[in-house]
Design a protein around this motif. Structure first.
Motif, mmCIF file in Angstrom:
data_model
loop_
_atom_site.group_PDB
_atom_site.id
_atom_site.type_symbol
_atom_site.label_atom_id
_atom_site.label_comp_id
_atom_site.label_asym_id
_atom_site.label_seq_id
_atom_site.Cartn_x
_atom_site.Cartn_y
_atom_site.Cartn_z
ATOM 1 N N LEU A 1 0.792 -1.153 -0.009
ATOM 2 C CA LEU A 1 0.024 -0.096 -0.063
ATOM 3 C C LEU A 1 0.761 1.296 -0.030
ATOM 4 O O LEU A 1 0.347 2.262 -0.011
ATOM 5 C CB LEU A 1 -0.955 0.128 1.214
ATOM 6 N N THR A 2 2.027 1.061 0.168
ATOM 7 C CA THR A 2 2.947 2.122 0.205
ATOM 8 C C THR A 2 2.985 3.084 -1.131
ATOM 9 O O THR A 2 3.746 4.088 -1.180
ATOM 10 C CB THR A 2 4.303 1.933 0.561
ATOM 11 N N LYS A 3 3.030 2.289 -2.270
ATOM 12 C CA LYS A 3 3.453 2.932 -3.670
ATOM 13 C C LYS A 3 2.350 2.345 -4.743
ATOM 14 O O LYS A 3 2.041 1.000 -4.455
ATOM 15 C CB LYS A 3 4.739 2.706 -4.032
ATOM 16 N N GLU A 4 1.615 2.981 -5.534
ATOM 17 C CA GLU A 4 0.770 2.608 -6.694
ATOM 18 C C GLU A 4 1.754 1.614 -7.556
ATOM 19 O O GLU A 4 2.697 2.295 -8.010
ATOM 20 C CB GLU A 4 -0.052 3.686 -7.270
ATOM 21 N N MET A 5 1.388 0.677 -7.790
ATOM 22 C CA MET A 5 2.501 -0.452 -8.766
ATOM 23 C C MET A 5 1.559 -0.570 -10.140
ATOM 24 O O MET A 5 0.393 -1.061 -10.011
ATOM 25 C CB MET A 5 2.772 -1.784 -8.044
ATOM 26 N N PRO A 6 2.218 -0.702 -11.161
ATOM 27 C CA PRO A 6 1.700 -1.022 -12.508
ATOM 28 C C PRO A 6 1.655 -2.473 -12.699
ATOM 29 O O PRO A 6 1.061 -3.022 -13.626
ATOM 30 C CB PRO A 6 2.390 -0.470 -13.489
ATOM 31 N N SER A 7 2.421 -3.226 -11.868
ATOM 32 C CA SER A 7 2.497 -4.807 -12.278
ATOM 33 C C SER A 7 1.840 -5.423 -11.209
ATOM 34 O O SER A 7 1.517 -4.834 -9.907
ATOM 35 C CB SER A 7 4.062 -4.875 -12.188
ATOM 36 N N LEU A 8 1.910 -6.785 -11.373
ATOM 37 C CA LEU A 8 1.357 -7.758 -10.255
ATOM 38 C C LEU A 8 2.476 -7.946 -9.183
ATOM 39 O O LEU A 8 3.444 -7.820 -9.462
ATOM 40 C CB LEU A 8 0.748 -9.029 -10.997
ATOM 41 N N PRO A 9 1.968 -8.325 -7.762
ATOM 42 C CA PRO A 9 2.944 -8.811 -6.886
ATOM 43 C C PRO A 9 3.782 -10.082 -7.619
ATOM 44 O O PRO A 9 3.071 -10.946 -8.299
ATOM 45 C CB PRO A 9 2.119 -9.472 -5.937
ATOM 46 N N GLN A 10 4.918 -10.297 -7.540
ATOM 47 C CA GLN A 10 5.782 -11.298 -8.050
ATOM 48 C C GLN A 10 5.914 -12.614 -7.388
ATOM 49 O O GLN A 10 5.931 -13.683 -7.979
ATOM 50 C CB GLN A 10 7.305 -10.870 -8.384
ATOM 51 N N GLY A 11 5.868 -12.353 -6.084
ATOM 52 C CA GLY A 11 5.791 -13.679 -5.239
ATOM 53 C C GLY A 11 7.248 -14.098 -5.013
ATOM 54 O O GLY A 11 8.417 -13.827 -5.745
ATOM 55 N N VAL A 12 7.175 -15.064 -3.829
ATOM 56 C CA VAL A 12 8.805 -15.624 -3.697
ATOM 57 C C VAL A 12 9.224 -16.637 -4.711
ATOM 58 O O VAL A 12 10.468 -16.596 -5.043
ATOM 59 C CB VAL A 12 8.912 -16.222 -2.130
ATOM 60 N N SER A 13 8.353 -17.139 -5.585
ATOM 61 C CA SER A 13 8.630 -18.099 -6.449
ATOM 62 C C SER A 13 9.306 -17.540 -7.633
ATOM 63 O O SER A 13 10.450 -17.970 -8.061
ATOM 64 C CB SER A 13 7.565 -19.159 -6.879
ATOM 65 N N ARG A 14 8.905 -16.611 -8.110
ATOM 66 C CA ARG A 14 9.259 -15.671 -8.950
ATOM 67 C C ARG A 14 10.707 -15.159 -8.807
ATOM 68 O O ARG A 14 11.431 -14.963 -9.477
ATOM 69 C CB ARG A 14 8.346 -14.797 -9.979
ATOM 70 N N LEU A 15 10.573 -14.487 -7.337
ATOM 71 C CA LEU A 15 11.973 -13.671 -7.313
ATOM 72 C C LEU A 15 13.098 -14.771 -7.113
ATOM 73 O O LEU A 15 14.000 -14.590 -7.335
ATOM 74 C CB LEU A 15 11.509 -13.328 -5.660
ATOM 75 N N ALA A 16 12.900 -15.868 -6.658
ATOM 76 C CA ALA A 16 13.951 -16.978 -6.608
ATOM 77 C C ALA A 16 14.516 -17.226 -8.030
ATOM 78 O O ALA A 16 15.711 -17.230 -8.363
ATOM 79 C CB ALA A 16 13.385 -18.330 -6.127
ATOM 80 N N LEU A 17 13.554 -17.269 -9.092
ATOM 81 C CA LEU A 17 14.010 -17.333 -10.420
ATOM 82 C C LEU A 17 14.780 -16.040 -10.858
ATOM 83 O O LEU A 17 15.866 -16.367 -11.694
ATOM 84 C CB LEU A 17 12.721 -17.750 -11.546
ATOM 85 N N TYR A 18 14.442 -14.813 -10.625
ATOM 86 C CA TYR A 18 14.967 -13.746 -10.904
ATOM 87 C C TYR A 18 16.492 -13.797 -10.380
ATOM 88 O O TYR A 18 17.553 -13.409 -11.002
ATOM 89 C CB TYR A 18 14.194 -12.587 -10.579
ATOM 90 N N GLN A 19 16.659 -14.019 -9.006
ATOM 91 C CA GLN A 19 17.836 -14.226 -8.431
ATOM 92 C C GLN A 19 18.784 -15.303 -9.099
ATOM 93 O O GLN A 19 19.844 -14.982 -9.221
ATOM 94 C CB GLN A 19 17.732 -14.340 -6.850
ATOM 95 N N LYS A 20 18.234 -16.312 -9.401
ATOM 96 C CA LYS A 20 19.243 -17.164 -10.267
ATOM 97 C C LYS A 20 19.627 -16.678 -11.422
ATOM 98 O O LYS A 20 20.881 -16.832 -11.811
ATOM 99 C CB LYS A 20 18.289 -18.461 -10.433
#
Length: 418
Positions: free
Chosen positions: A326-345
């Motif tokens: 709620l701290t900032k209006e976002m144009p995208s959907l929440p990524q979630g932890v699973s996608r985050l792990a793939l981005y980090q990899k």
């Protein structure tokens, strides 16, 4: 049927890694378009033709992916896509490789890959990624990466858990910093920029993002060593004063204080670093920031934006938003932890990373386990009953990692242990 044989194996890892809602496939043999419906969007796709029949409305995306010599100039295709939001160019032969192009806010964006990979695998991943609610740009990137990975590993068994994770199979974002952009014939008015200065400490750990210089001073007094001043209102009467106050506080505490957005003032007052969003990369003077010796952090929200950020060799890359915020209006959907792990990899050790967006004390541990080097929080500190206790709790969770080699997956978060 050949396309379905590629789609079904992709749905297995997508479900295992919890990359989106469950996807179902229905076949209508007389339907000329492919229709995709998710929780947030509906779209249709046509390949290499324009649906002109009145009973068949034009597709959302017109996919061009079949090419015969002689080929047109890449600049001409770039202009076509810039003026036609429905046109998506895939696998266009260029300079011993291929280019994928799509429309973004009146411009054409593109990625380049030295090897095109398998065409059926590319088409299948494009559809699967769109069905998993990835934006078009990420679907195009994933499709090319999967085509490369499929061809490289010759993964043809239906039960294989194939999902592109290795950096070497992903394409390069076409920015001015890509060394072959002129040979390809891609047109841009941007100016090439040298790599940005490295962080004093790449082990970022706790990274509070704060709305006032007073809050910056407060967390620095609690021992925090990396923080960001993010003032949302550019018309604030004390904007420059607050920026200067935060910079001085950082110098006194020997801490890494980043200024969000206001890069001219950050340069003027010799800030440690600047943090920019994706939209700012088109307007900010990156060369001036780099030549002033400031560090640069860049926000990203998916695969393409990560690839784009990597081309500029920033000081760190922010990955978000992970959870609803709620701290900032976002144009995208929440990524979630699973996608985050793939981005980090995908990023690996090429740049320090910071996860951001809706991260609470309760969520911090599972975010940290994805391998990011920093975790940004906002309300977890500013809305805590006792911010000092909150800082202590978060710092204990984000302690330096101990690397353990394991052949299996972790018990409680196996869906993102890749």
């Amino acid at each position: 049927m050949p396309l379905l044989m590629h789609i079904e194996p992709l749905l297995i890892p997508a479900e295992l890694y919890q990359l989106g809602d469950t996807v179902t496939v229905t076949v209508h043999s007389n339907e000329p378009l492919i229709h995709i419906k998710t929780m947030t969007k509906e779209c249709s796709l046509a390949s290499n033709f324009v649906a002109a029949d009145e009973d068949c409305p034009p597709p959302t995306y017109q996919i061009w992916d079949q090419w015969l010599a002689p080929f047109t100039e890449l600049a001409e295709l770039q202009q076509k896509v810039a003026t036609d939001p429905s046109l998506v160019v895939c696998g266009f032969p260029a300079n011993d490789g291929c280019v994928d192009i799509w429309h973004h806010q009146g411009q054409a964006r593109a990625v380049y890959c030295r090897h095109s990979g398998a065409s059926e695998a590319q088409r299948a991943m494009l559809l699967v990624a769109l069905a998993l609610d990835y934006p078009l740009e990420d679907a195009v990137v994933l499709a090319r990466a999967h085509a490369r990975s499929y061809q490289d590993h010759n993964q043809r068994a239906q039960g294989d858990l194939i999902w592109p994770t290795e950096a070497k199979v992903f394409p390069r974002a076409l920015t001015i910093n890509y060394h072959q952009i002129k040979q390809l014939g891609w047109l841009t008015d941007d100016q090439e920029v040298a790599p940005f200065a490295a962080l004093g400490s790449s082990k970022l750990g706790l990274y509070p993002v704060l709305e006032s210089a007073d809050w910056v001073e407060r967390v620095l007094q609690l021992g925090v060593k990396t923080t960001q001043l993010r003032i949302k209102n550019p018309q604030a009467s004390d904007l420059e004063h607050q920026i200067q106050q935060a910079i001085v506080a950082g110098e006194l505490a020997q801490a890494q204080v980043f200024i969000n957005d206001y890069w001219p003032l950050a340069i003027k007052h010799h800030a440690y670093g600047v943090h920019l969003g994706q939209e700012d990369l088109d307007s900010a003077n990156l060369v001036a920031i780099q030549q002033a010796g400031l560090r640069l952090g860049i926000s990203t929200h998916g695969y393409y934006e990560i690839l784009r950020a990597l081309e500029y060799q920033p000081s760190y890359i922010a990955l978000g938003h992970i959870f609803a915020t709620l701290t900032k209006e976002m144009p995208s959907l929440p990524q979630g932890v699973s996608r985050l792990a793939l981005y980090q990899k995908l990023i690996g050790k090429r740049a320090p990373t910071v996860a951001i967006g809706g991260i609470t004390i309760e969520r911090a541990a599972k975010v940290w386990r994805t391998g990011v080097t920093g975790v940004a929080v906002v309300s977890a500190i500013t809305q805590a009953d006792d911010p000092a206790i909150a800082v202590i709790a978060l710092r204990s969770i984000l302690a330096p990692k101990v690397e353990i080699m394991t052949a299996g997956v972790c018990d409680d978060d196996k869906h993102y242990a890749l």
